[in-house]
Design a protein around this motif. Sequence first.
Motif, PDB file in Angstrom:
ATOM      1  N   HIS A 207       0.700  -0.966  -0.502  1.00 11.89           N
ATOM      2  CA  HIS A 207      -0.162  -0.109   0.066  1.00 11.89           C
ATOM      3  C   HIS A 207       0.923   0.831  -0.163  1.00 11.89           C
ATOM      4  O   HIS A 207       0.567   2.401  -0.547  1.00 11.89           O
ATOM      5  CB  HIS A 207      -1.111   0.151   1.159  1.00 11.89           C
ATOM      6  CG  HIS A 207      -2.158  -2.152   1.228  1.00 11.89           C
ATOM      7  ND1 HIS A 207      -2.673  -1.595   2.127  1.00 11.89           N
ATOM      8  CD2 HIS A 207      -2.406  -1.312   0.302  1.00 11.89           C
ATOM      9  CE1 HIS A 207      -3.221  -2.449   2.032  1.00 11.89           C
ATOM     10  NE2 HIS A 207      -3.445  -2.631   0.810  1.00 11.89           N
ATOM     11  N   MET A 211       1.030   4.256  -2.869  1.00 12.08           N
ATOM     12  CA  MET A 211       0.859   5.380  -3.078  1.00 12.08           C
ATOM     13  C   MET A 211       1.821   6.036  -3.212  1.00 12.08           C
ATOM     14  O   MET A 211       1.916   7.478  -3.798  1.00 12.08           O
ATOM     15  CB  MET A 211       0.612   6.213  -1.624  1.00 12.08           C
ATOM     16  CG  MET A 211      -0.197   5.150  -0.273  1.00 12.08           C
ATOM     17  SD  MET A 211      -2.093   5.617  -1.426  1.00 12.08           S
ATOM     18  CE  MET A 211      -1.708   7.280  -0.564  1.00 12.08           C
ATOM     19  N   TYR A 214       1.544   6.845  -7.134  1.00 13.28           N
ATOM     20  CA  TYR A 214       1.109   8.270  -6.968  1.00 13.28           C
ATOM     21  C   TYR A 214       0.949   9.799  -6.663  1.00 13.28           C
ATOM     22  O   TYR A 214       0.387  11.021  -6.780  1.00 13.28           O
ATOM     23  CB  TYR A 214      -0.434   7.930  -6.434  1.00 13.28           C
ATOM     24  CG  TYR A 214      -1.452   6.611  -6.916  1.00 13.28           C
ATOM     25  CD1 TYR A 214      -1.169   6.280  -8.330  1.00 13.28           C
ATOM     26  CD2 TYR A 214      -2.312   5.983  -6.510  1.00 13.28           C
ATOM     27  CE1 TYR A 214      -1.970   5.087  -9.044  1.00 13.28           C
ATOM     28  CE2 TYR A 214      -2.896   5.188  -6.448  1.00 13.28           C
ATOM     29  CZ  TYR A 214      -3.216   4.278  -7.639  1.00 13.28           C
ATOM     30  OH  TYR A 214      -3.649   3.440  -7.891  1.00 13.28           O
ATOM     31  N   ALA A 216       2.195  10.241  -3.872  1.00 11.70           N
ATOM     32  CA  ALA A 216       1.483  11.130  -2.975  1.00 11.70           C
ATOM     33  C   ALA A 216       2.891  11.801  -1.711  1.00 11.70           C
ATOM     34  O   ALA A 216       3.543  11.480  -1.597  1.00 11.70           O
ATOM     35  CB  ALA A 216       1.045   9.886  -2.231  1.00 11.70           C
ATOM     36  N   GLN A 220      -0.597  13.351   2.998  1.00 11.05           N
ATOM     37  CA  GLN A 220      -1.228  12.487   1.890  1.00 11.05           C
ATOM     38  C   GLN A 220      -1.427  10.954   2.480  1.00 11.05           C
ATOM     39  O   GLN A 220      -1.968  10.673   3.065  1.00 11.05           O
ATOM     40  CB  GLN A 220      -1.206  12.832   0.378  1.00 11.05           C
ATOM     41  CG  GLN A 220      -2.301  14.060   0.162  1.00 11.05           C
ATOM     42  CD  GLN A 220      -0.769  14.736  -1.649  1.00 11.05           C
ATOM     43  OE1 GLN A 220      -0.592  13.271  -2.499  1.00 11.05           O
ATOM     44  NE2 GLN A 220      -1.759  15.037  -1.755  1.00 11.05           N
ATOM     45  N   GLY A 223      -2.493  11.366   5.700  1.00 14.07           N
ATOM     46  CA  GLY A 223      -4.391  10.685   5.932  1.00 14.07           C
ATOM     47  C   GLY A 223      -4.795  10.501   5.337  1.00 14.07           C
ATOM     48  O   GLY A 223      -6.421   9.901   5.952  1.00 14.07           O
ATOM     49  N   LYS A 224      -4.558   9.585   4.207  1.00 14.16           N
ATOM     50  CA  LYS A 224      -5.132   8.812   3.959  1.00 14.16           C
ATOM     51  C   LYS A 224      -4.724   7.498   3.832  1.00 14.16           C
ATOM     52  O   LYS A 224      -6.282   6.214   3.782  1.00 14.16           O
ATOM     53  CB  LYS A 224      -4.719   8.934   1.629  1.00 14.16           C
ATOM     54  CG  LYS A 224      -5.679  10.262   1.404  1.00 14.16           C
ATOM     55  CD  LYS A 224      -5.274  10.708  -0.519  1.00 14.16           C
ATOM     56  CE  LYS A 224      -5.733  11.944  -0.422  1.00 14.16           C
ATOM     57  NZ  LYS A 224      -7.766  12.066  -0.006  1.00 14.16           N
ATOM     58  N   LEU A 225      -3.877   6.951   4.102  1.00 13.97           N
ATOM     59  CA  LEU A 225      -3.543   5.720   4.603  1.00 13.97           C
ATOM     60  C   LEU A 225      -3.183   5.086   6.305  1.00 13.97           C
ATOM     61  O   LEU A 225      -3.265   4.456   6.237  1.00 13.97           O
ATOM     62  CB  LEU A 225      -2.815   5.625   3.780  1.00 13.97           C
ATOM     63  CG  LEU A 225      -1.846   3.967   3.760  1.00 13.97           C
ATOM     64  CD1 LEU A 225      -2.579   2.978   3.406  1.00 13.97           C
ATOM     65  CD2 LEU A 225      -0.718   3.616   3.278  1.00 13.97           C
ATOM     66  N   PRO A 228      -6.419   6.933   8.469  1.00 18.02           N
ATOM     67  CA  PRO A 228      -7.508   5.454   9.233  1.00 18.02           C
ATOM     68  C   PRO A 228      -7.143   4.657   9.614  1.00 18.02           C
ATOM     69  O   PRO A 228      -7.552   3.215  10.568  1.00 18.02           O
ATOM     70  CB  PRO A 228      -7.751   4.947   7.805  1.00 18.02           C
ATOM     71  CG  PRO A 228      -7.254   6.808   7.339  1.00 18.02           C
ATOM     72  CD  PRO A 228      -5.583   7.026   7.450  1.00 18.02           C
ATOM     73  N   THR A 307     -15.447   6.080   9.456  1.00 18.28           N
ATOM     74  CA  THR A 307     -14.771   6.214   8.742  1.00 18.28           C
ATOM     75  C   THR A 307     -14.845   4.701   7.613  1.00 18.28           C
ATOM     76  O   THR A 307     -13.809   4.276   7.047  1.00 18.28           O
ATOM     77  CB  THR A 307     -13.094   6.809   9.339  1.00 18.28           C
ATOM     78  OG1 THR A 307     -12.907   5.434  10.151  1.00 18.28           O
ATOM     79  CG2 THR A 307     -13.530   7.897   9.848  1.00 18.28           C
TER      80      THR A 307
END
Length: 311
Positions: A207, A211, A214, A216, A220, A223-225, A228, A307
């Motif tokens: 994962h 990222m 991309y 990232a 990012q 916040g996105k991986l 959470p 979430t």
Amino acid sequence: MATLNPPLAAPGSGVGRSVLRRLGESSALPILAVVAVLILVWYAGAVLLNWQTEGDRLVSAGAPYTGLDHVLATWSAKRPVLPAPHQIAVELWTSIATVRPTSPRSLLFHAWVTLSSTLVGFAIGTGLGILLAVGIVHSRVLDKSLMPWIIASQTVPILAVAPMVIVVLGNLQITGLLPKAVISTYLSFFPVTVGMLKGLRSPDVMHLDLMHTYSASRAQILGKLRLPAALPFLFASMKVAIAAALVGAIVAELPTGAVAGLGARLLAGSYYGQTAMIWAALVAASVMAGLLVWIVGRAEQIVLRRTGGRA
């Protein structure tokens, strides 16, 4: 041929079986069984610990008495070594229901004083723990420099730290709620730091590589991986931290001679030999800790449900 009607079931038998089945499947029955055993053991302990003192009192009274009288005397002693459960229940009722909540004689008043410093210390400790974990996961220098000191900080007994913190802050004219909150922070930030750090490092390498493909940024990815993925670890550590913060608030009240708070209630009970008062304060602290952990658990379910995590 005439068909035979099946025999009628006894009235209420199906309902009774259903109730028993539900009790057996739920966690209520095992909890009630454990509580019943603890109460029986407690009553037996009250008999053993109060036997000698109450026996001496009965002998000095000069009136004849039986073994049952002796047992009942151990459960109704005015200054018992170990009060019986019903004596603690009476003390709780007297200090909660028969006194104004704003009175210094009210257990609710003392519980609120301790709860205030607990929540402030827990909030500061949680925020500090999250910031430390985020910094450590993004900086190898912080990982090598801070983490050993964070671990070493928990090897110092809290009973040794609390008086020093109270005295230093008192010399700086900082009194009241904040010094107790500092002790709560000291105990609560460590589990949050460790749990949050474990959670931030929990995403799979695949994962993280995705990222990176991309393009990232660190923010990012965080916040996105990472965040959470860290939420279950964070809430699990917060349950430990909120209980530790309560312990820190109570311990901070002991060396200061505080006049309010559950720690002050414990001191007053020890000064005047009122063991029922001591145990009532301990029961109140236990109930408060259970409620605080339950609230954190409910918050975990709500956040994870919103979430998309596993509630």
